[in-house]
Design a protein around this motif. Structure first.
Motif, short mmCIF file in Angstrom:
data_model
loop_
_atom_site.label_atom_id
_atom_site.label_comp_id
_atom_site.label_asym_id
_atom_site.label_seq_id
_atom_site.Cartn_x
_atom_site.Cartn_y
_atom_site.Cartn_z
N VAL A 1 0.84 -1.18 0.00
CA VAL A 1 0.00 0.00 0.00
C VAL A 1 0.88 1.24 0.00
O VAL A 1 2.01 1.22 0.51
CB VAL A 1 -0.94 0.00 1.23
CG1 VAL A 1 -0.14 0.09 2.52
CG2 VAL A 1 -1.95 1.13 1.13
N LYS A 2 0.38 2.31 -0.60
CA LYS A 2 1.08 3.59 -0.57
C LYS A 2 0.07 4.72 -0.52
O LYS A 2 -1.13 4.54 -0.78
CB LYS A 2 1.98 3.75 -1.79
CG LYS A 2 1.25 3.90 -3.13
CD LYS A 2 2.25 4.11 -4.26
CE LYS A 2 1.52 4.28 -5.60
NZ LYS A 2 2.47 4.54 -6.72
N GLY A 3 0.54 5.91 -0.19
CA GLY A 3 -0.34 7.07 -0.13
C GLY A 3 0.45 8.31 0.25
O GLY A 3 1.66 8.25 0.47
N LYS A 4 -0.25 9.42 0.35
CA LYS A 4 0.37 10.70 0.72
C LYS A 4 -0.55 11.38 1.73
O LYS A 4 -1.76 11.50 1.52
CB LYS A 4 0.58 11.59 -0.50
CG LYS A 4 1.14 12.97 -0.17
CD LYS A 4 1.41 13.81 -1.41
CE LYS A 4 2.61 13.29 -2.16
NZ LYS A 4 3.03 14.21 -3.24
N VAL A 5 0.05 11.87 2.84
CA VAL A 5 -0.71 12.51 3.91
C VAL A 5 -0.62 14.02 3.73
O VAL A 5 0.47 14.58 3.60
CB VAL A 5 -0.17 12.09 5.29
CG1 VAL A 5 -0.98 12.76 6.40
CG2 VAL A 5 -0.22 10.58 5.44
N ARG B 1 -4.35 10.88 -1.92
CA ARG B 1 -4.13 11.93 -0.93
C ARG B 1 -5.07 11.72 0.26
O ARG B 1 -6.28 11.68 0.11
CB ARG B 1 -4.38 13.31 -1.55
CG ARG B 1 -3.32 13.71 -2.57
CD ARG B 1 -3.84 14.74 -3.55
NE ARG B 1 -4.29 15.96 -2.91
CZ ARG B 1 -3.55 17.06 -2.75
NH1 ARG B 1 -2.30 17.06 -3.18
NH2 ARG B 1 -4.03 18.15 -2.18
N LEU B 2 -4.48 11.59 1.44
CA LEU B 2 -5.24 11.35 2.66
C LEU B 2 -5.20 12.61 3.52
O LEU B 2 -4.14 13.05 3.97
CB LEU B 2 -4.65 10.17 3.43
CG LEU B 2 -4.56 8.86 2.63
CD1 LEU B 2 -3.79 7.81 3.42
CD2 LEU B 2 -5.95 8.35 2.29
N MET B 3 -6.36 13.24 3.71
CA MET B 3 -6.46 14.52 4.40
C MET B 3 -6.62 14.31 5.91
O MET B 3 -7.55 13.62 6.35
CB MET B 3 -7.64 15.31 3.86
CG MET B 3 -7.60 15.55 2.36
SD MET B 3 -6.30 16.74 1.93
CE MET B 3 -6.60 16.86 0.15
N ILE B 4 -5.74 14.91 6.71
CA ILE B 4 -5.91 14.87 8.17
C ILE B 4 -6.11 16.30 8.67
O ILE B 4 -5.53 17.26 8.14
CB ILE B 4 -4.72 14.20 8.87
CG1 ILE B 4 -3.41 14.94 8.61
CG2 ILE B 4 -4.59 12.75 8.45
CD1 ILE B 4 -2.26 14.39 9.43
N ALA B 5 -6.93 16.44 9.71
CA ALA B 5 -7.33 17.76 10.20
C ALA B 5 -6.60 18.09 11.49
O ALA B 5 -6.45 17.22 12.37
CB ALA B 5 -8.84 17.80 10.42
N PRO B 6 -6.19 19.35 11.65
CA PRO B 6 -5.54 19.76 12.92
C PRO B 6 -6.50 19.63 14.09
O PRO B 6 -7.71 19.83 13.95
CB PRO B 6 -5.19 21.23 12.67
CG PRO B 6 -5.15 21.38 11.19
CD PRO B 6 -6.18 20.43 10.66
#
Length: 819
Positions: free
Chosen positions: A38-42, A117-122
Motif C-alpha cells: 500500500v502507498k499514499g500521501k498525507v 491523498r489522505l487529508m488529516i485535520a488539525p
C-alpha cells in the motif's frame, strides 16, 4: 612531501572514495521488488501542504491485529509491503486528529494499492499540550535546496557557526574564515532568510561568535530564483535560528567545556500564551584558539637569492555574549506581527608573535627580528527587526513586510614591540600602536506578495531597499626618539563606504502534469561610493542590472525528479576589498584594497537529479558558471622585500563540476551521508602586465558515519577532504581531517551528554606555494589545534529533536522555495 606521506595520502583518498561510492550506489541500486502493498500521501486538510513524519499504522481487518508501521517522508508519502489480505490503517501526527482508512484489500502480484491523498485535520485542543518527538535526518534534499539539521551533527555540538559551515557538503572555510561554496567565495550568508548584523562587518569573526546551540539548521541554495537578492555568484547559505511556536513554556539549557580552554552556557526559551508567543536565546562563551604558521620566501635579485624564514604563533582568546529576544502577536490565525531584538558583545584578546630570520646570497645569515602584537578587540552589535505576515486564507496567498536595522562596531587596539637583531650591530627595538575603529549601519525594508491563481499556478512580486554605510578610521603611531608617539601617515587613513541598493522582482510559476516551472526577472539599481579622507580620493559606481532566473522541474516518478535551472548573479566588491588601507600587524606582508574594483557577473546553469529509495536518497548535480571581471588577490614584492597583496579585476572564468550528495541506511543502527564535489576551473586574464592562465581540476568531499549503539546512545565519525588547487600565482595543497562525536541521553531522555573531537589527527591546515618572476613562497598555516569539547543539554517540556511542526522564523524561506 616525502614518499611515505604521499603513499599515506593516496590511501586516504582511496578509502574516502570507496566509502562514498559504496554508500551511495551499492545499496541504492538494488531493484525494487514488485511485492504487493500500500502507498499514499498525507496532506493537511486546511493548508493542503504535505505532512512529514506522520505515523502510519496498519492492522489486519479480520482481528485488528497490528501488522506494520512507519512514518511519512519529506514529501508526506509512505509505502509498505504487505502480504495478500484485507487491512485498514490509521494515521496519527501530534497536533492532528487521528484518521482511519476503511478496509482495503491487497492482492498477490498486484502493484502497490494507492490510497491517494489522505487529508488529516488539525486538532486545536491537542495542540495545547503536544510534544513533537519525530527526528529529522541530518540532510534533507530537494532539487533547489539542501537542509542540514545541526542538532544531528555531533561534531558541531558546542561549536560556532564557522565550525558548523566547515561540515556542510560543498562548503569550505579557509584559514582566514572566508566561506566558499563549490570553490567560489561569492556566497551570500543570510540569517533567518535576511541580511543580518550577525554576519558583522567582518563576517568570519561575527560568525565565530554565533554559537551552534542557537542554530536550528543550515539551508544551502546553489541556484536561487529572483525572489532572493542577486548578490552571491555561488549561491546562498541561510542560517536558521531556533524558535518555537507551541503553547506553554519550552526551553533548553546547554553547558560546555573543553580543550583548549573553553566554557559556555546557552539558554533557549519559548512561552506561548493565547495570542502571544515570546522567545529568547542567550549564549555566553569563552574560547581559546591556538594557531601557528611558517613560510619561506626567496627573493631573486641580480646579485643572488635572498631568503626569509618566518614562524608565527597566535593565541586568540575571547569572551562573547549574545542575547536574542522577541515576541509574535497573532491578531488572527492569519495575521502575525513579529518583533525581535538581538544584542551581541564580544571582548577578545589576541597575542601573535612573528619571528623572521634573513639570509643573503650563499645562505649568509643577515639577522633576525621578532614582532609581538598584543591586541584587544571589542565588538558590540545591536539589531532590530519587525515582520508582518498576512495569510489571505487561500493556500500560499500571502503578503509579507519586513523592516530591519542593525548597528555594528568594532574597535581594535594593538601594542606592537619589534626587536631587531642584525649581525654585528646592536639590538634595537621599535614600539608602535594601532587603533582601528569600524562603524556599520544597515537599514532594510522589504515587501513580498504571493498570489496563487489556482493549485497549480501562482504569481509572486516584491521590492526591497537597503542602505549600508561603513566608517573605518585606521591610525598607526610609532614611538620617536623623544619618547612620544607620532603618526605614520603612510598607514593612517579614514575610509568611508556608502551603499544603496533598490530592487524589484516578479516571478510566475506553473504546473503542467509532471512538469513545473518558474520564470522570473529581478532588477537591481546599485549606488556605491567610497571616500579616502586623508587624500580626498573618492570613487562612485552606479549601475542598473537585470537578473533573470528559470527553473524547470520534471517528475519521472514520485521518487525521481529532474530539474534544469539558470540564474544570473552578481558579486559586488566588499568593504575590505575596496578599502585601500595598509594593514600593519605584519609589516613585511601588507594587505591592501582596491577602490576601483568592479563587480563580478556570473551566469549559472545547473542540471539536477533527485532519487529516493526506501532507505536511501541521492542528489546528483552538474553545473556550469561563466564569470566576467573576476577579481583575485595578486602579490607583488618591492625592492625592500615587502610583500603587497591586493585584489585586481583581471580575468574571465569558466568553471563546471559534478556534485554528488547521498544518504543511505544499510542497517537500522547505521546511517551514512556524504558528498563529493568534482570541478574544473579555467581563468584567463592579465594583471600588472602579466598574463595569468590557470586550468585545474580538483575535488572536495565528506563522509559521515553515524552509529546507534543503543537507544539514546549514538557515535559519529566523519572525514573531510579538500583536493589541491591551482591559483593565478601558485597552488594550494590538498588537506584532510577527521572528526569524532558521541552522545548519550540521561535523566530519562531529558538530558544529553555529547563529546566531540574536531581534527582528531591535527591535519586541518592550509599550505600554499606562490610563484613569480622575482620571488617564490612556500607557506603553511593552522587556525587552531585539535579541539575536545564536552556538552550537556537539558530540555524543558520538549523532546530531544524537533519535527517539522516546529519550524521557526526561517519558515518563510522554506515556503518560497516550493514550486
Amino acid at each position: 612531501m616525502n614518499f611515505h606521506s604521499i603513499k599515506h595520502l593516496i590511501k586516504i583518498k582511496l578509502v574516502f572514495l570507496f566509502i562514498g561510492i559504496f554508500s551511495f550506489t551499492a545499496y541504492a541500486e538494488v531493484p525494487a521488488e514488485k511485492d504487493s502493498g500500500v502507498k499514499g500521501k498525507v496532506v493537511d486538510s486546511q493548508t493542503k501542504s504535505v505532512v512529514e513524519y506522520a505515523t502510519v499504522m496498519i492492522y489486519r481487518a479480520a482481528d485488528s491485529s497490528f501488522v506494520e508501521g512507519g512514518i511519512t517522508d519529506a514529501k508526506g508519502s509512505f509505502q509498505m509491503k504487505l502480504k495478500p489480505d484485507e487491512y485498514y490503517l490509521t494515521i496519527q501526527f501530534l497536533g492532528y486528529k487521528t484518521m482511519s482508512v476503511d478496509a482495503f484489500e491487497v492482492d498477490r502480484g498486484r502493484n502497490l494499492f494507492d490510497l491517494g491523498r489522505l487529508m488529516i485535520a488539525p486538532d486545536n485542543a491537542l495542540l495545547e499540550e503536544v510534544e513533537v518527538v519525530a527526528e529529522k535526518s541530518t540532510v534533507e534534499m530537494t532539487l533547489d535546496k539542501r537542509v542540514f539539521n545541526i542538532g544531528k551533527d555531533l561534531s558541531s555540538t558546542a561549536g560556532n557557526a564557522i565550525e558548523v559551515l566547515e561540515n556542510i557538503p560543498s562548503v569550505t572555510v579557509d584559514i582566514e574564515g572566508n566561506v566558499s561554496l563549490r570553490g567560489d567565495e561569492g556566497v551570500r550568508i543570510l540569517v533567518d532568510g535576511k541580511v543580518s548584523g550577525l554576519a558583522g562587518i567582518n563576517s568570519r569573526d561575527a560568525l565565530r561568535s554565533l554559537q551552534a546551540d542557537m542554530i536550528e539548521r543550515i539551508e544551502v541554495v546553489t541556484n536561487p530564483s529572483v525572489r532572493y537578492d542577486a548578490e552571491g555568484t555561488a549561491g546562498i547559505i541561510n542560517i536558521v535560528l531556533k524558535k518555537d511556536r507551541r503553547n506553554g513554556f519550552h526551553g533548553s539549557i546547554d553547558l560546555n567545556t573543553g580543550y583548549p580552554l573553553q566554557y559556555g552556557v546557552g539558554i533557549n526559551t519559548n512561552y506561548r500564551f493565547k495570542k502571544v508567543n515570546f522567545f529568547a536565546n542567550y549564549a555566553l562563551n569563552y574560547r581559546e584558539r591556538l594557531g601557528s604558521g611558517n613560510y619561506r620566501r626567496d627573493f631573486f635579485r641580480p646579485e643572488g637569492t635572498y631568503t626569509t624564514l618566518q614562524e608565527s604563533d597566535r593565541n586568540r582568546t575571547g569572551l562573547s555574549n549574545m542575547i536574542r529576544t522577541g515576541a509574535e502577536y497573532f491578531f488572527t490565525p492569519n495575521d502575525v506581527l513579529t518583533f525581535s531584538l538581538m544584542y551581541r558583545y564580544s571582548d577578545q584578546k589576541n597575542k601573535s608573535t612573528i619571528v623572521y630570520n634573513d639570509f643573503g646570497p650563499g645562505n649568509e645569515f643577515l639577522g633576525s627580528s621578532e614582532r609581538v602584537d598584543d591586541e584587544t578587540e571589542t565588538d558590540p552589535n545591536l539589531e532590530y527587526s519587525i515582520n508582518y505576515k498576512k495569510d489571505f486564507g487561500k493556500k500560499d496567498h500571502t503578503l509579507t513586510a519586513n523592516l530591519r536595522y542593525f548597528d555594528n562596531s568594532e574597535t581594535e587596539r594593538s601594542n606592537i614591540i619589534e626587536t631587531i637583531r642584525p649581525v654585528d650591530l646592536l639590538m634595537s627595538q621599535e614600539f608602535q600602536k594601532i587603533e582601528n575603529k569600524e562603524q556599520e549601519s544597515n537599514f532594510q525594508v522589504q515587501l513580498d506578495y504571493v498570489h496563487p491563481f489556482n493549485e497549480r499556478s501562482k504569481f509572486e512580486a516584491g521590492a526591497k531597499y537597503e542602505q549600508r554605510e561603513i566608517d573605518n578610521n585606521y591610525i598607526v603611531e610609532e614611538l620617536n626618539e623623544n619618547g612620544e608617539y607620532v603618526n605614520l601617515p603612510d598607514y593612517t587613513n579614514r575610509f568611508i563606504y556608502d551603499e544603496k541598493i533598490l530592487a524589484a522582482y516578479a516571478l510566475f510559476g506553473n504546473e503542467l502534469g509532471r512538469y513545473s516551472y518558474q520564470l522570473g526577472l529581478r532588477s537591481e539599481y546599485s549606488e556605491i561610493s567610497t571616500l579616502l579622507q586623508e587624500t580626498d580620493e573618492s570613487n562612485s559606481q552606479n549601475y542598473l542590472n537585470l537578473f533573470p532566473s528559470a527553473h524547470l522541474n520534471y517528475k519521472l516518478t514520485e521518487d525521481d525528479q529532474v530539474q534544469v535551472s539558470y540564474s544570473r548573479r552578481i558579486r559586488r566588491p566588499g568593504f575590505w576589498q575596496l578599502n585601500p588601507f595598509r594593514s600593519f600587524a605584519d609589516n613585511r606582508n601588507i594587505h591592501t584594497g582596491n577602490p576601483n574594483l568592479r563587480p563580478i557577473y556570473t551566469d549559472s546553469y545547473e542540471l539536477g537529479y533527485l532519487r529516493y529509495w526506501e532507505n536511501a536518497s541521492l542528489n546528483f548535480n552538474t553545473y556550469y558558471r561563466y564569470s566576467t571581471d573576476v577579481f583575485q588577490r595578486i602579490e607583488t614584492v618591492d625592492t625592500l622585500g615587502i610583500t603587497y597583496t591586493g585584489p585586481v579585476n583581471f580575468a574571465q572564468n569558466n568553471s563546471y563540476g559534478l556534485e554528488l550528495i547521498g544518504n543511505v541506511s544499510p542497517k537500522k543502527w547505521w546511517n551514512v551521508n556524504g558528498s563529493l564535489n568534482f570541478y574544473r576551473s579555467m581563468t584567463d586574464g592579465e594583471a600588472n602586465e602579466i598574463q595569468y592562465n590557470t586550468d585545474y581540476i580538483t575535488l572536495t568531499g565528506r563522509v559521515m558515519n553515524k552509529f546507534t549503539i543503543q537507544r539514546g546512545f549514538d557515535m559519529q565519525l566523519s572525514v573531510n577532504y579538500r583536493g589541491p588547487m591551482d591559483m593565478p600565482q601558485g597552488t594550494r595543497e590538498a588537506t584532510w581531517s577527521a572528526d569524532f562525536g558521541a552522545s548519550k541521553d540521561i535523566f530519562n531522555g531529558k538530558g544529553t551528554l555529547t563529546l566531540s573531537v574536531r581534527d582528531m589527527f591535527g591535519t586541518r591546515r592550509w599550505a600554499f606555494e606562490t610563484f613569480a618572476e622575482d620571488f617564490y613562497t612556500n607557506s603553511e598555516f593552522r587556525w587552531s589545534t585539535t579541539t575536545i569539547t564536552l556538552n550537556f543539554n537539558y530540555r524543558i517540556n520538549q523532546q530531544k529533536k524537533r519535527g517539522s511542526a516546529e519550524r521557526g522564523e526561517g519558515q518563510q524561506m522554506d515556503e518560497g522555495m516550493e514550486f
